[in-house]
Design an enzyme around this catalytic site. Structure first.
Site, PDB file in Angstrom:
ATOM      1  N   ASP A 131     -49.938 -35.149  51.806  1.00  0.00           N
ATOM      2  CA  ASP A 131     -48.708 -36.227  51.394  1.00  0.00           C
ATOM      3  C   ASP A 131     -47.704 -35.646  50.723  1.00  0.00           C
ATOM      4  O   ASP A 131     -47.652 -36.088  48.670  1.00  0.00           O
ATOM      5  CB  ASP A 131     -48.491 -37.839  51.599  1.00  0.00           C
ATOM      6  CG  ASP A 131     -47.586 -38.473  51.049  1.00  0.00           C
ATOM      7  OD1 ASP A 131     -46.704 -37.936  51.676  1.00  0.00           O
ATOM      8  OD2 ASP A 131     -48.394 -39.684  50.138  1.00  0.00           O
TER       9      ASP A 131
ATOM     10  N   ASP B 186     -34.314 -30.828  55.767  1.00  0.00           N
ATOM     11  CA  ASP B 186     -33.242 -29.501  55.611  1.00  0.00           C
ATOM     12  C   ASP B 186     -31.857 -30.400  55.773  1.00  0.00           C
ATOM     13  O   ASP B 186     -31.809 -31.499  56.169  1.00  0.00           O
ATOM     14  CB  ASP B 186     -33.620 -28.331  56.177  1.00  0.00           C
ATOM     15  CG  ASP B 186     -33.066 -28.521  57.745  1.00  0.00           C
ATOM     16  OD1 ASP B 186     -33.670 -29.410  58.133  1.00  0.00           O
ATOM     17  OD2 ASP B 186     -32.491 -27.590  58.453  1.00  0.00           O
TER      18      ASP B 186
ATOM     19  N   HIS C 245     -41.460 -34.104  52.895  1.00  0.00           N
ATOM     20  CA  HIS C 245     -40.094 -32.608  52.596  1.00  0.00           C
ATOM     21  C   HIS C 245     -39.020 -33.578  52.971  1.00  0.00           C
ATOM     22  O   HIS C 245     -39.221 -33.352  54.392  1.00  0.00           O
ATOM     23  CB  HIS C 245     -41.141 -31.537  53.389  1.00  0.00           C
ATOM     24  CG  HIS C 245     -40.316 -30.328  53.818  1.00  0.00           C
ATOM     25  ND1 HIS C 245     -40.026 -29.901  51.824  1.00  0.00           N
ATOM     26  CD2 HIS C 245     -38.779 -30.292  53.752  1.00  0.00           C
ATOM     27  CE1 HIS C 245     -39.488 -28.561  52.065  1.00  0.00           C
ATOM     28  NE2 HIS C 245     -38.488 -28.548  53.815  1.00  0.00           N
TER      29      HIS C 245
ATOM     30  N   GLU D 167     -42.412 -33.103  56.624  1.00  0.00           N
ATOM     31  CA  GLU D 167     -41.190 -33.303  56.578  1.00  0.00           C
ATOM     32  C   GLU D 167     -41.059 -34.097  57.609  1.00  0.00           C
ATOM     33  O   GLU D 167     -42.146 -35.056  58.410  1.00  0.00           O
ATOM     34  CB  GLU D 167     -40.818 -31.820  57.891  1.00  0.00           C
ATOM     35  CG  GLU D 167     -39.441 -31.953  57.094  1.00  0.00           C
ATOM     36  CD  GLU D 167     -38.640 -30.893  57.758  1.00  0.00           C
ATOM     37  OE1 GLU D 167     -39.567 -29.677  57.758  1.00  0.00           O
ATOM     38  OE2 GLU D 167     -37.203 -30.198  57.748  1.00  0.00           O
TER      39      GLU D 167
END
Ligand code: 9MR
Length: 600
Positions: free
Chosen positions: A561, A191, A516, A570
């Site tokens: 994955d 993020d 991610h 992540e």
């Protein structure tokens, strides 16, 4: 490749030459996946182990040159052992006694051969550098030119020079809506937000890597924009985040904002496309103590670079002492996102990092401030040994970072800490012994994964942090078993594990490909940004991220994955940092410890 089969009398038959070759390819792939080893390779004089998973009759295995023209070592597979959690049959191929540098494969009759790997000194050198370079790729507020970032070059994202003070963070001097500048720093993970608590352990780990192995880092070149200056690249990289952290302190009172964030996570877009308003939210005790610890350590580390960075070291100490003072006056300010959202708008739903217990943060901050200033009052302000526990470091648990620092500087401390050092050292050794206990008898022969509780969100960092504890124990005692166990945990991260993946992007034939990680998802480049450590296997991942596609049931096999799997795939700075430490430490110590085969 399409495979054309026909079933005759219960037998699957190939109908074309391409089918035969596809079958062969599948079989070869299966063999590679079943032979679990560090996909990069091994130090010449270190332990060399592969775990062969699945039914096979045992017998001989062969170490061959990569072109398979020569067999250089023949060994015997160990007896079959059922893996602890899945019950799968496993056998060990141990070729530790073969020490000659080169490029090799393992061949198991009836099964096939492994990925190609190397035996050489410095076998983790590129990895150790790439793990730090991974932080460069996470830089905010700056473009990443091709010269440094290669094909992952991208324009700057998140300038963060117009950040709003959230109502929960409002103070007399900075009412809600006040605009502040808080640029730089690293993206926390997949993020685009930045969180002081998680930056705390990350910075502490990176600065400790430097303090423990300064010569190694002084010689390293990462090809980052600052590479030509006289400050080690690791420290230049850390500075990118340190300068951001400094802006997170309210100069009026020393308190530190918990995070700088969007109200809601961004979509899967490139950084420069993510332009939502950003806020600093509520000050908190955990963030402020972590900040104090990092700044106190940074004061010590950057003192050596006063000429290059005039005044920085002093500014860090000022920041650390005022943060400490705030935390003394505000000993119990929890960051409770839910409660905050009930009271203030806008609601914030990004990562909480909501630690409620500050005992360990206080120990860490006190240890760093004391070590830097030699002022006994910091040491005496807290109970440094509140119980006999040695909790493994994580973002919410930083006690050992304080202990590591005290031990690292043990020859240069006052009697206030001196009286506790033998006890801390003893506990570290006991902790390392516990990590070793039973590891060799397990299917994968690693300290990592002895208990299913190791397979949490970010389990790769459990392996790496165990590795650090073992390195610390080695440094304190000189006992090489600890270092070998640390290396085994690195083997785990690079493929000797129950899913057969190397969890580091760009390293290994079967490595994480779909983390991610917003830039890796949005950049249109097949390969993910390199040098990033996937969180890895997580027993609870399916119900945490609801990603479809998990097929495993055993805790040590719960890894997907796929970029939807943020609970098992992540990447995050607090996971990369212990990888940096572990890979760098092994590289720095290999000769001295006789692993490279070069030491007497
Ligand atoms: O690493 C964190 C893990 O310990 C928590 O269980 C999880 C859920 O709260 O959050 C992880 O941290 C994430 C953070 O909240 C936001 N950025 C991504 C982090 C890694 O997944």
């Amino acid at each position: 490749m399409q495979i054309f089969y026909k079933t005759i009398g219960g037998l699957l038959l190939c109908l074309s030459a391409s089918c035969v070759s596809a079958q062969k390819q599948q079989k070869a792939q299966q063999a590679q996946e079943q032979i679990r080893l560090n996909q990069l390779g091994f130090y010449p004089a270190a332990s060399k182990i592969a775990v062969v998973v699945g039914e096979n009759q045992g017998g001989k295995f062969y170490l061959k040159t990569a072109d398979r023209s020569k067999t250089v070592y023949t060994g015997t597979l160990s007896d079959m052992k059922a893996a602890e959690f899945s019950g799968r049959p496993t056998r060990i191929a141990d070729f530790s006694s073969y020490t000659k540098p080169g490029t090799y494969v393992l061949e198991i009759p009836g099964l096939g051969r492994s990925y190609t790997f190397e035996i050489k000194p410095d076998v983790h050198r590129a990895l150790a550098a790439a793990a730090i370079k991974g932080f460069y790729y996470q830089r905010m507020s700056t473009d990443l030119p091709e010269q440094y970032a290669g094909k992952w070059h991208r324009p700057a994202g998140h300038p963060d020079n117009n950040v709003l003070v959230h109502p929960a963070a409002a103070s007399a001097g900075r009412p809600a809506g006040t605009v502040i500048a808080s640029p730089r720093g690293w993206y926390d993970a997949g993020d685009y937000n930045k969180y002081v608590v998680n930056s705390g352990i990350t910075m502490g780990t990176l600065l400790s890597a430097y303090e423990d192995f300064p010569l190694y880092y002084k010689a390293q070149n990462l090809n980052i924009p600052e590479s030509k200056n006289t400050v080690p690249d690791l420290l230049d990289e850390a500075l990118w985040n340190l300068r951001w952290m400094l802006t997170m302190q309210d100069p009026a009172d020393g308190g530190v904002y918990h995070k700088l964030t969007n109200p809601v996570f961004d979509g899967m877009v490139m950084p420069d496309q993510a332009t939502k308003p950003r806020y600093v939210v509520q000050k908190g005790t955990a963030a402020t103590l972590d900040f104090a610890a990092v700044m106190a350590q940074a004061c010590r580390v950057f003192r050596e670079y006063e000429k290059e960075l005039p005044g920085l070291s002093d500014s860090c100490l000022t920041a650390a002492t005022s943060a400490w003072a705030w935390a003394q006056q505000n000993p119990d300010v929890v960051y409770d996102q839910e409660a905050m959202n009930k009271q203030f708008d806008p609601d914030v739903t990004t990562g909480a990092y909501g630690d409620k217990d500050f005992g360990d943060e206080r120990i860490w901050a006190a240890a760093e401030l004391y070590t830097t200033t030699k002022d006994d009052s910091y040491y005496k302000a807290v109970n440094m040994l509140p119980d006999t526990k040695m909790p493994l470091p994580s973002w919410a648990q930083v006690r050992l970072l304080g202990y590591y620092t005290l031990l690292r500087h043990s020859s240069n401390l006052t009697p206030a800490a001196g009286k506790d050092l033998p006890e801390i050292k003893k506990r570290l050794q006991q902790f390392a012994d516990q990590l070793l206990d039973g590891a060799a008898a397990n299917a994968y022969k690693t300290a990592m994964g002895k208990v299913k509780e190791d397979y949490i969100w970010g389990s790769s960092a459990v392996a790496a942090n165990q590795g650090i504890a073992l390195v610390q124990a080695y440094t304190q005692t000189g006992n090489k078993h600890y270092l070998q166990a640390a290396l085994a945990n690195l083997d785990y991260l690079l493929g000797r594990n129950a899913v057969g993946y190397s969890f580091v992007t760009g390293f290994g034939d079967k490595a994480t490909m779909h983390p991610h990680h917003r830039p890796s998802i949005a950049d249109g480049i097949a390969e993910p940004v390199p040098g990033l450590l996937s969180g890895g296997t997580n027993a609870n991942a399916p119900r945490q991220d609801n990603c479809k596609g998990y097929t495993a049931t055993a805790p040590d096999e719960m890894y997907l994955d796929d970029d939807c799997s943020y609970a098992s795939n992540e990447i995050a700075i607090n996971w990369n940092a212990p990888l940096v430490y572990l890979a760098g430490a092994l590289e720095a110590l290999q000769q001295k410890a006789g692993m490279s085969g070069a030491a007497k």
